[in-house]
Design a protein around this motif. Structure first.
Motif, PDB file in Angstrom:
ATOM      1  N   LEU A  26       0.772  -1.154   0.142  1.00 16.87           N
ATOM      2  CA  LEU A  26      -0.103   0.128  -0.138  1.00 16.87           C
ATOM      3  C   LEU A  26       0.905   1.357  -0.104  1.00 16.87           C
ATOM      4  CD1 LEU A  26      -2.873  -0.865   2.614  1.00 16.87           C
ATOM      5  CD2 LEU A  26      -3.209  -0.601  -0.103  1.00 16.87           C
ATOM      6  N   GLN A  27       1.883   1.380   0.859  1.00 15.95           N
ATOM      7  CA  GLN A  27       2.663   2.572   0.872  1.00 15.95           C
ATOM      8  C   GLN A  27       3.426   2.663  -0.467  1.00 15.95           C
ATOM      9  OE1 GLN A  27       2.280   4.938   3.213  1.00 15.95           O
ATOM     10  NE2 GLN A  27       3.469   5.774   1.571  1.00 15.95           N
ATOM     11  N   ALA A  28       4.187   1.474  -0.977  1.00 17.89           N
ATOM     12  CA  ALA A  28       4.595   1.656  -2.391  1.00 17.89           C
ATOM     13  C   ALA A  28       3.926   2.107  -3.168  1.00 17.89           C
ATOM     14  CB  ALA A  28       5.212   0.138  -2.673  1.00 17.89           C
ATOM     15  N   ALA A  29       2.373   1.721  -3.135  1.00 20.10           N
ATOM     16  CA  ALA A  29       1.480   2.307  -4.293  1.00 20.10           C
ATOM     17  C   ALA A  29       1.428   3.980  -3.961  1.00 20.10           C
ATOM     18  CB  ALA A  29       0.352   1.618  -4.131  1.00 20.10           C
ATOM     19  N   PHE A  31       3.450   5.848  -2.917  1.00 19.52           N
ATOM     20  CA  PHE A  31       4.765   6.634  -3.173  1.00 19.52           C
ATOM     21  C   PHE A  31       4.717   6.778  -4.939  1.00 19.52           C
ATOM     22  CE2 PHE A  31       7.306   5.668   0.731  1.00 19.52           C
ATOM     23  CZ  PHE A  31       7.331   7.008   1.182  1.00 19.52           C
ATOM     24  N   ILE A  32       4.252   5.612  -5.499  1.00 26.22           N
ATOM     25  CA  ILE A  32       4.096   5.549  -6.964  1.00 26.22           C
ATOM     26  C   ILE A  32       3.151   6.566  -7.320  1.00 26.22           C
ATOM     27  CG2 ILE A  32       3.610   4.165  -8.951  1.00 26.22           C
ATOM     28  CD1 ILE A  32       5.153   1.772  -7.597  1.00 26.22           C
ATOM     29  N   SER A  33       2.051   6.706  -6.522  1.00 32.54           N
ATOM     30  CA  SER A  33       1.082   7.561  -7.030  1.00 32.54           C
ATOM     31  C   SER A  33       1.513   9.212  -6.638  1.00 32.54           C
ATOM     32  CB  SER A  33       0.016   7.435  -6.191  1.00 32.54           C
ATOM     33  OG  SER A  33      -0.032   7.819  -4.726  1.00 32.54           O
ATOM     34  N   ARG A  34       2.530   9.408  -5.978  1.00 32.36           N
ATOM     35  CA  ARG A  34       2.851  10.782  -5.709  1.00 32.36           C
ATOM     36  C   ARG A  34       3.556  11.090  -6.870  1.00 32.36           C
ATOM     37  NH1 ARG A  34       5.882  10.988   0.282  1.00 32.36           N
ATOM     38  NH2 ARG A  34       4.051  10.260   1.238  1.00 32.36           N
ATOM     39  N   VAL A  35       4.407  10.088  -7.816  1.00 30.18           N
ATOM     40  CA  VAL A  35       5.162  10.447  -8.731  1.00 30.18           C
ATOM     41  C   VAL A  35       4.206  10.751 -10.045  1.00 30.18           C
ATOM     42  CG1 VAL A  35       6.697   9.599 -10.384  1.00 30.18           C
ATOM     43  CG2 VAL A  35       7.155   9.030  -7.925  1.00 30.18           C
ATOM     44  N   THR A  37       0.817  11.395 -10.090  1.00 21.67           N
ATOM     45  CA  THR A  37      -0.125  12.546  -9.995  1.00 21.67           C
ATOM     46  C   THR A  37       0.556  13.718  -9.612  1.00 21.67           C
ATOM     47  OG1 THR A  37      -0.682  12.115  -7.459  1.00 21.67           O
ATOM     48  CG2 THR A  37      -1.865  10.963  -9.343  1.00 21.67           C
ATOM     49  N   GLY A  38       1.703  13.618  -8.736  1.00 15.47           N
ATOM     50  CA  GLY A  38       2.449  15.008  -8.266  1.00 15.47           C
ATOM     51  C   GLY A  38       1.747  15.641  -7.002  1.00 15.47           C
ATOM     52  N   THR A  39       0.823  14.469  -6.389  1.00 18.80           N
ATOM     53  CA  THR A  39       0.105  14.991  -5.073  1.00 18.80           C
ATOM     54  C   THR A  39      -0.054  13.686  -4.194  1.00 18.80           C
ATOM     55  OG1 THR A  39      -2.158  14.130  -5.564  1.00 18.80           O
ATOM     56  CG2 THR A  39      -1.481  16.609  -6.495  1.00 18.80           C
ATOM     57  N   ARG A  40      -0.473  14.116  -2.852  1.00 16.90           N
ATOM     58  CA  ARG A  40      -0.350  12.948  -1.967  1.00 16.90           C
ATOM     59  C   ARG A  40      -1.739  12.532  -1.805  1.00 16.90           C
ATOM     60  NH1 ARG A  40       3.387  16.270   1.477  1.00 16.90           N
ATOM     61  NH2 ARG A  40       5.302  15.426   0.888  1.00 16.90           N
ATOM     62  N   LEU A 142      10.563  -3.265  -2.625  1.00 17.53           N
ATOM     63  CA  LEU A 142       9.415  -2.548  -3.420  1.00 17.53           C
ATOM     64  C   LEU A 142       9.236  -1.175  -2.908  1.00 17.53           C
ATOM     65  CD1 LEU A 142       7.496  -2.354  -5.740  1.00 17.53           C
ATOM     66  CD2 LEU A 142       5.819  -3.367  -4.175  1.00 17.53           C
ATOM     67  N   LEU A 143       9.024  -1.207  -1.406  1.00 16.22           N
ATOM     68  CA  LEU A 143       8.691  -0.007  -0.726  1.00 16.22           C
ATOM     69  C   LEU A 143       9.776   0.866  -0.680  1.00 16.22           C
ATOM     70  CD1 LEU A 143       7.109   1.863   1.296  1.00 16.22           C
ATOM     71  CD2 LEU A 143       7.965   0.138   3.211  1.00 16.22           C
ATOM     72  N   LEU A 144      10.938   0.455  -0.137  1.00 16.62           N
ATOM     73  CA  LEU A 144      12.095   1.286  -0.235  1.00 16.62           C
ATOM     74  C   LEU A 144      12.573   1.828  -1.598  1.00 16.62           C
ATOM     75  CD1 LEU A 144      14.230  -0.566   2.211  1.00 16.62           C
ATOM     76  CD2 LEU A 144      13.207   1.348   2.502  1.00 16.62           C
ATOM     77  N   GLY A 145      12.627   0.971  -2.645  1.00 15.43           N
ATOM     78  CA  GLY A 145      12.628   1.541  -4.095  1.00 15.43           C
ATOM     79  C   GLY A 145      11.745   2.587  -4.805  1.00 15.43           C
ATOM     80  N   SER A 146      10.384   2.531  -4.218  1.00 14.47           N
ATOM     81  CA  SER A 146       9.289   3.376  -4.622  1.00 14.47           C
ATOM     82  C   SER A 146       9.444   4.699  -3.910  1.00 14.47           C
ATOM     83  CB  SER A 146       7.752   2.786  -4.575  1.00 14.47           C
ATOM     84  OG  SER A 146       7.638   2.507  -3.207  1.00 14.47           O
ATOM     85  N   MET A 147      10.051   4.566  -2.512  1.00 16.60           N
ATOM     86  CA  MET A 147      10.223   5.593  -1.851  1.00 16.60           C
ATOM     87  C   MET A 147      11.241   6.467  -2.467  1.00 16.60           C
ATOM     88  SD  MET A 147      11.140   5.999   2.126  1.00 16.60           S
ATOM     89  CE  MET A 147      12.801   5.325   2.240  1.00 16.60           C
ATOM     90  N   GLY A 148      12.580   5.781  -2.727  1.00 12.75           N
ATOM     91  CA  GLY A 148      13.474   6.338  -3.408  1.00 12.75           C
ATOM     92  C   GLY A 148      13.518   7.098  -4.538  1.00 12.75           C
TER      93      GLY A 148
END
Length: 156
Positions: A26-29, A31-35, A37-40, A142-148
């Motif tokens: 869920l958190q990886a998704a 982070f990816i959604s932030r990229v 959409t540009g929003t949280r 996956l989480l750490l990669g998407s966060m990075g």
């Protein structure tokens, strides 16, 4: 499914495993959604899913305590519930921005509780079932990669 180390109740150990992997995905998704959409906004909605995982976490703590298992079994879900309480207060009640600009008085305990709960929920499976533990390793990467990636793109 045969466990390498017997934990009673096994369903509770599997539930903790499910919770930690669901949090990671869920958190990886998020982070990816932030990229994308540009929003949280989507990340914020996924946060409700993470909050909902508190229910099975509570059930596992009750089961482990009733069966008098080692503290190593229930400490991860307990730290996760502590994180959830902190997250709900900071993100949904107080609604304070602590990521940008960084407010270390909030950010540090937030991250310590979040990643601490992931570590403490995931680690017991290492001794119980290595294959299931490896799934947790993959979802954590996956989480750490998407966060990075989100940080690299300036939306972390």
């Amino acid at each position: 499914m045969k466990a390498q180390m017997q934990v009673n109740p096994w369903w509770a150990a599997l539930t903790v495993w499910g919770v930690v992997n669901a949090v990671n995905v869920l958190q990886a998704a998020g982070f990816i959604s932030r990229v994308v959409t540009g929003t949280r906004e989507i990340n914020h909605l996924l946060g409700y899913g993470i909050v909902a995982l508190g229910v099975p976490a509570i059930l596992t703590i009750v089961a482990f305590v009733r069966m008098q298992t080692s503290w190593r079994q229930w400490i991860g879900p307990a730290v996760f519930l502590t994180f959830l309480a902190f997250m709900i207060f900071v993100e949904y009640i107080w609604r304070v921005e602590f990521r940008s600009p960084m407010r270390y008085d909030i950010l540090v305990p937030y991250l310590v509780l979040f990643f601490g709960s992931i570590l403490l929920m995931g680690l017991p499976m290492f001794r119980m079932n290595r294959r299931l533990w490896l799934v947790t390793v993959v979802t954590t990467v996956l989480l750490l990669g998407s966060m990075g990636f989100a940080m690299y793109m300036g939306v972390g």
